[in-house]
Write a protein that holds these residues in place. Structure first.
Motif, PDB file in Angstrom:
ATOM      1  N   ASP A  30      -4.986-145.815 -63.627  1.00 12.22           N
ATOM      2  CA  ASP A  30      -4.499-145.544 -62.280  1.00 12.22           C
ATOM      3  C   ASP A  30      -4.411-144.045 -62.005  1.00 12.22           C
ATOM      4  OD1 ASP A  30      -3.685-146.265 -59.767  1.00 12.22           O
ATOM      5  OD2 ASP A  30      -1.664-146.872 -60.341  1.00 12.22           O
ATOM      6  N   LYS A  31      -4.258-143.691 -60.740  1.00 14.67           N
ATOM      7  CA  LYS A  31      -4.270-142.285 -60.342  1.00 14.67           C
ATOM      8  C   LYS A  31      -3.124-141.480 -60.924  1.00 14.67           C
ATOM      9  CE  LYS A  31      -2.280-143.471 -55.882  1.00 14.67           C
ATOM     10  NZ  LYS A  31      -2.494-143.462 -54.455  1.00 14.67           N
ATOM     11  N   SER A  32      -2.091-142.134 -61.411  1.00 15.65           N
ATOM     12  CA  SER A  32      -0.970-141.414 -62.019  1.00 15.65           C
ATOM     13  C   SER A  32      -1.179-141.166 -63.515  1.00 15.65           C
ATOM     14  CB  SER A  32       0.326-142.201 -61.818  1.00 15.65           C
ATOM     15  OG  SER A  32       0.242-143.450 -62.477  1.00 15.65           O
ATOM     16  N   VAL A  33      -2.341-141.598 -64.054  1.00 14.30           N
ATOM     17  CA  VAL A  33      -2.599-141.515 -65.497  1.00 14.30           C
ATOM     18  C   VAL A  33      -3.627-140.432 -65.799  1.00 14.30           C
ATOM     19  CG1 VAL A  33      -3.466-142.773 -67.512  1.00 14.30           C
ATOM     20  CG2 VAL A  33      -2.102-143.964 -65.791  1.00 14.30           C
ATOM     21  N   GLU A  34      -3.356-139.640 -66.834  1.00 12.03           N
ATOM     22  CA  GLU A  34      -4.321-138.659 -67.349  1.00 12.03           C
ATOM     23  C   GLU A  34      -4.489-138.908 -68.841  1.00 12.03           C
ATOM     24  OE1 GLU A  34      -4.943-133.851 -67.854  1.00 12.03           O
ATOM     25  OE2 GLU A  34      -3.772-134.587 -66.163  1.00 12.03           O
ATOM     26  N   ILE A  35      -5.734-139.080 -69.278  1.00 12.35           N
ATOM     27  CA  ILE A  35      -6.046-139.351 -70.678  1.00 12.35           C
ATOM     28  C   ILE A  35      -6.869-138.204 -71.234  1.00 12.35           C
ATOM     29  CG2 ILE A  35      -7.330-140.859 -72.250  1.00 12.35           C
ATOM     30  CD1 ILE A  35      -6.712-143.167 -70.355  1.00 12.35           C
ATOM     31  N   THR A  36      -6.490-137.725 -72.416  1.00 12.23           N
ATOM     32  CA  THR A  36      -7.277-136.736 -73.129  1.00 12.23           C
ATOM     33  C   THR A  36      -7.794-137.407 -74.395  1.00 12.23           C
ATOM     34  OG1 THR A  36      -5.951-134.911 -72.277  1.00 12.23           O
ATOM     35  CG2 THR A  36      -7.273-134.477 -74.236  1.00 12.23           C
ATOM     36  N   GLY A  37      -9.102-137.560 -74.474  1.00  9.32           N
ATOM     37  CA  GLY A  37      -9.726-138.241 -75.610  1.00  9.32           C
ATOM     38  C   GLY A  37     -10.768-139.213 -75.124  1.00  9.32           C
ATOM     39  N   ASP A  38     -11.631-139.643 -76.023  1.00 10.25           N
ATOM     40  CA  ASP A  38     -12.706-140.567 -75.672  1.00 10.25           C
ATOM     41  C   ASP A  38     -12.157-141.967 -75.429  1.00 10.25           C
ATOM     42  OD1 ASP A  38     -14.400-138.439 -76.008  1.00 10.25           O
ATOM     43  OD2 ASP A  38     -15.114-139.069 -77.978  1.00 10.25           O
ATOM     44  N   VAL A  39     -12.793-142.678 -74.494  1.00 12.14           N
ATOM     45  CA  VAL A  39     -12.405-144.045 -74.161  1.00 12.14           C
ATOM     46  C   VAL A  39     -13.613-144.949 -74.371  1.00 12.14           C
ATOM     47  CG1 VAL A  39     -11.605-145.589 -72.332  1.00 12.14           C
ATOM     48  CG2 VAL A  39     -10.739-143.231 -72.445  1.00 12.14           C
ATOM     49  N   THR A  40     -13.432-145.985 -75.184  1.00 13.12           N
ATOM     50  CA  THR A  40     -14.478-146.991 -75.395  1.00 13.12           C
ATOM     51  C   THR A  40     -13.957-148.300 -74.819  1.00 13.12           C
ATOM     52  OG1 THR A  40     -15.145-145.901 -77.435  1.00 13.12           O
ATOM     53  CG2 THR A  40     -15.898-148.142 -77.132  1.00 13.12           C
ATOM     54  N   PHE A  41     -14.811-149.013 -74.079  1.00 16.22           N
ATOM     55  CA  PHE A  41     -14.351-150.240 -73.443  1.00 16.22           C
ATOM     56  C   PHE A  41     -15.402-151.328 -73.536  1.00 16.22           C
ATOM     57  CE2 PHE A  41     -16.855-148.294 -70.190  1.00 16.22           C
ATOM     58  CZ  PHE A  41     -17.327-149.319 -69.390  1.00 16.22           C
ATOM     59  N   ASP A  42     -14.958-152.554 -73.316  1.00 20.47           N
ATOM     60  CA  ASP A  42     -15.829-153.726 -73.296  1.00 20.47           C
ATOM     61  C   ASP A  42     -15.430-154.525 -72.069  1.00 20.47           C
ATOM     62  OD1 ASP A  42     -17.382-155.932 -73.740  1.00 20.47           O
ATOM     63  OD2 ASP A  42     -16.492-156.461 -75.660  1.00 20.47           O
ATOM     64  N   GLY A  43     -16.307-154.637 -71.114  1.00 13.18           N
ATOM     65  CA  GLY A  43     -15.980-155.350 -69.878  1.00 13.18           C
ATOM     66  C   GLY A  43     -16.134-154.434 -68.691  1.00 13.18           C
ATOM     67  N   ASN A  44     -15.170-154.490 -67.784  1.00 12.51           N
ATOM     68  CA  ASN A  44     -15.211-153.688 -66.567  1.00 12.51           C
ATOM     69  C   ASN A  44     -14.009-152.764 -66.515  1.00 12.51           C
ATOM     70  OD1 ASN A  44     -17.506-155.102 -65.690  1.00 12.51           O
ATOM     71  ND2 ASN A  44     -16.235-156.738 -64.886  1.00 12.51           N
ATOM     72  N   MET A  45     -14.217-151.554 -65.999  1.00 11.60           N
ATOM     73  CA  MET A  45     -13.162-150.555 -65.962  1.00 11.60           C
ATOM     74  C   MET A  45     -13.149-149.853 -64.615  1.00 11.60           C
ATOM     75  SD  MET A  45     -12.827-147.096 -68.264  1.00 11.60           S
ATOM     76  CE  MET A  45     -12.156-147.872 -69.707  1.00 11.60           C
ATOM     77  N   ILE A  46     -11.941-149.616 -64.102  1.00 13.08           N
ATOM     78  CA  ILE A  46     -11.757-148.798 -62.903  1.00 13.08           C
ATOM     79  C   ILE A  46     -10.981-147.562 -63.318  1.00 13.08           C
ATOM     80  CG2 ILE A  46     -10.696-148.629 -60.623  1.00 13.08           C
ATOM     81  CD1 ILE A  46     -10.983-151.654 -60.360  1.00 13.08           C
ATOM     82  N   ILE A  47     -11.501-146.391 -62.962  1.00 11.48           N
ATOM     83  CA  ILE A  47     -10.830-145.138 -63.294  1.00 11.48           C
ATOM     84  C   ILE A  47     -10.469-144.421 -61.999  1.00 11.48           C
ATOM     85  CG2 ILE A  47     -11.024-142.909 -64.464  1.00 11.48           C
ATOM     86  CD1 ILE A  47     -13.183-144.263 -66.254  1.00 11.48           C
ATOM     87  N   ASN A  48      -9.199-144.391 -61.691  1.00 15.13           N
ATOM     88  CA  ASN A  48      -8.711-143.654 -60.532  1.00 15.13           C
ATOM     89  C   ASN A  48      -7.943-142.415 -60.961  1.00 15.13           C
ATOM     90  OD1 ASN A  48      -9.800-145.349 -58.583  1.00 15.13           O
ATOM     91  ND2 ASN A  48      -8.052-146.725 -58.666  1.00 15.13           N
ATOM     92  N   GLY A  49      -7.644-142.310 -62.244  1.00  7.08           N
ATOM     93  CA  GLY A  49      -6.917-141.168 -62.774  1.00  7.08           C
ATOM     94  C   GLY A  49      -7.877-140.117 -63.311  1.00  7.08           C
ATOM     95  N   ILE A  50      -7.421-139.374 -64.318  1.00 11.72           N
ATOM     96  CA  ILE A  50      -8.212-138.301 -64.918  1.00 11.72           C
ATOM     97  C   ILE A  50      -8.456-138.627 -66.391  1.00 11.72           C
ATOM     98  CG2 ILE A  50      -8.231-135.854 -65.532  1.00 11.72           C
ATOM     99  CD1 ILE A  50      -6.349-135.386 -63.129  1.00 11.72           C
ATOM    100  N   VAL A  51      -9.720-138.516 -66.806  1.00 13.64           N
ATOM    101  CA  VAL A  51     -10.072-138.694 -68.220  1.00 13.64           C
ATOM    102  C   VAL A  51     -10.792-137.437 -68.677  1.00 13.64           C
ATOM    103  CG1 VAL A  51     -11.377-140.025 -69.909  1.00 13.64           C
ATOM    104  CG2 VAL A  51     -10.263-141.200 -68.002  1.00 13.64           C
ATOM    105  N   ASN A  54     -15.148-138.691 -73.249  1.00 14.77           N
ATOM    106  CA  ASN A  54     -16.304-139.531 -72.939  1.00 14.77           C
ATOM    107  C   ASN A  54     -15.884-140.974 -72.693  1.00 14.77           C
ATOM    108  OD1 ASN A  54     -18.018-137.295 -73.407  1.00 14.77           O
ATOM    109  ND2 ASN A  54     -17.912-137.682 -75.596  1.00 14.77           N
ATOM    110  N   ILE A  55     -16.576-141.626 -71.756  1.00 14.98           N
ATOM    111  CA  ILE A  55     -16.359-143.033 -71.443  1.00 14.98           C
ATOM    112  C   ILE A  55     -17.587-143.784 -71.938  1.00 14.98           C
ATOM    113  CG2 ILE A  55     -15.955-144.724 -69.618  1.00 14.98           C
ATOM    114  CD1 ILE A  55     -13.784-142.601 -69.736  1.00 14.98           C
ATOM    115  N   THR A  56     -17.401-144.733 -72.866  1.00 17.68           N
ATOM    116  CA  THR A  56     -18.539-145.442 -73.462  1.00 17.68           C
ATOM    117  C   THR A  56     -18.301-146.938 -73.460  1.00 17.68           C
ATOM    118  OG1 THR A  56     -18.881-143.555 -74.926  1.00 17.68           O
ATOM    119  CG2 THR A  56     -20.040-145.583 -75.478  1.00 17.68           C
ATOM    120  N   ASP A  57     -19.283-147.659 -72.955  1.00 14.98           N
ATOM    121  CA  ASP A  57     -19.269-149.120 -72.963  1.00 14.98           C
ATOM    122  C   ASP A  57     -19.784-149.594 -74.310  1.00 14.98           C
ATOM    123  OD1 ASP A  57     -19.974-151.858 -72.532  1.00 14.98           O
ATOM    124  OD2 ASP A  57     -21.913-151.201 -71.786  1.00 14.98           O
TER     125      ASP A  57
END
Length: 143
Positions: A30-51, A54-57
């Motif tokens: 969500d827009k109130s979230v800030e992540i520092t570090g790589d994100v790996t996911f499986d499925g569907n993702m919505i990013i409204n915040g700050i990352v 790297n974002i990797t499926d």
């Protein structure tokens, strides 16, 4: 009275047209979230915040999707990518990338299918790949 449509609803409708699992988004940053570090996911993702990473499926299904309405400072790799926010890094869409008029990408883009709305900002190289997993060479590698 004019009906207004939520921007996320418009993006979900895009997924329905692409026959993705549009009813299920496994991850929401969500827009109130800030992540520092790589994100790996499986499925569907919505990013409204700050990352800031790297974002990797990691899905093998060829149906993963990432919707970027926030800010990404790193690379993005997924089957389907929709950008209405800001990306500072390379973007690889194994299937389709859709850059909305409010979207901005400052990095190289690799895609199978590309959709760009008028007003979108792109600063980098575009490369249509005919086979999956063809990397884009950076400026330093081209020299």
């Amino acid at each position: 009275m004019q009906k207004t449509t939520n921007p996320i609803s418009k993006l979900i409708n895009f997924f329905k047209k692409k026959r993705l699992d549009s009813q299920r988004f496994d991850t929401l940053i969500d827009k109130s979230v800030e992540i520092t570090g790589d994100v790996t996911f499986d499925g569907n993702m919505i990013i409204n915040g700050i990352v800031r990473g790297n974002i990797t499926d990691k899905s093998e299904k060829n149906t993963s999707a990432v919707i970027i309405g926030g800010e990404i400072y790193g690379s993005v790799t997924a089957d389907f990518v929709i950008i209405s926010g800001f990306v500072m890094g390379d973007v690889t869409a194994k299937q389709t990338i859709n850059i909305k008029k409010s979207g901005s990408v400052h990095g190289n883009i690799a895609y199978q299918n590309l959709q760009i709305e008028e007003g979108a900002v792109i600063s980098g190289f575009l490369k249509k790949h005919l086979e999956l997993n063809i990397p884009i060479k950076s400026d330093s590698e081209l020299e």
